[in-house]
Scaffold this active site. Structure first.
Site, PDB file in Angstrom:
ATOM      1  CD  GLN A  40      -2.766   0.906   2.578  1.00  0.00           C
ATOM      2  OE1 GLN A  40      -2.770  -0.116   3.241  1.00  0.00           O
ATOM      3  NE2 GLN A  40      -3.495   1.943   2.890  1.00  0.00           N
ATOM      4  N   GLY A  45       6.644   1.032   5.814  1.00  0.00           N
ATOM      5  CA  GLY A  45       7.524   0.108   5.086  1.00  0.00           C
ATOM      6  C   GLY A  45       7.529   0.365   3.598  1.00  0.00           C
ATOM      7  CB  CYS A  46       4.787   0.770   1.160  1.00  0.00           C
ATOM      8  SG  CYS A  46       4.010  -0.835   1.480  1.00  0.00           S
ATOM      9  CB  THR A  47       6.930   5.492   2.725  1.00  0.00           C
ATOM     10  OG1 THR A  47       5.515   5.626   2.595  1.00  0.00           O
ATOM     11  CG2 THR A  47       7.609   6.825   2.465  1.00  0.00           C
ATOM     12  CB  ALA A  50       8.702   3.922  -2.651  1.00  0.00           C
TER      13      ALA A  50
END
Length: 155
Positions: A40, A45-47, A50
């Site tokens: 998401q 974590g995803c940020t 990325a």
């Protein structure tokens, strides 16, 4: 259905991308592709993942590789995510989860004792020939982009 293995042909996709238009794996044949799946936009974590890939994007480009992030979020959400964090990697939207399921990454997860279905964080390195060269499953974000870059350089 069996999980994908190194040497398998990478499942093809043609998905809407950030900024408009679409991105297809077939159009990238002849270049190594780093395809990372994440749950998401705009979660910690995803940020961090990325940002890690974005910071190393020039190095991936020097190695001839393209980096693509894929999640079930919409293009509109991807655009906001990229702008907010100054991301430079390409993001594609798989809102119907067809590609996520083709890569066997729609899995049962558990958080705080609650079971639910979600995207497994994973990365696939796809060689110039369109075959899977390396797979990272259940990725831990710290140091991951660097490890993937090393693998790209070793191709």
């Amino acid at each position: 259905m069996a999980d994908l293995q190194v040497g398998d042909a990478a499942p093809q996709f043609d998905l809407p991308r950030d900024g408009g238009g679409s991105l297809s794996l077939a159009a990238l044949r002849g270049k190594p592709v780093v395809l990372y799946f994440y749950p998401q936009d705009d979660t910690t974590g995803c940020t961090n993942e990325a940002i890690g890939f974005s910071q190393l994007k020039p190095e991936f480009e020097r190695a001839g590789a393209v980096v693509i992030g894929l999640s079930p979020d919409s293009v509109k959400k991807h655009d906001k995510f990229k702008a907010k964090h100054d991301l430079t990697v390409d993001l594609v939207a798989d809102e119907e989860r067809k590609v996520i399921e083709a890569y066997h990454l729609w899995v049962e997860k558990t958080m705080y004792g609650r079971k639910y279905m979600g995207v497994e964080r994973a990365t696939f390195l796809i060689g110039k020939d369109g075959r899977i060269a390396r797979i990272w499953r259940q990725v831990r974000v710290k140091g991951h982009a660097e490890a993937v870059l090393e693998a790209v350089r070793a191709l």
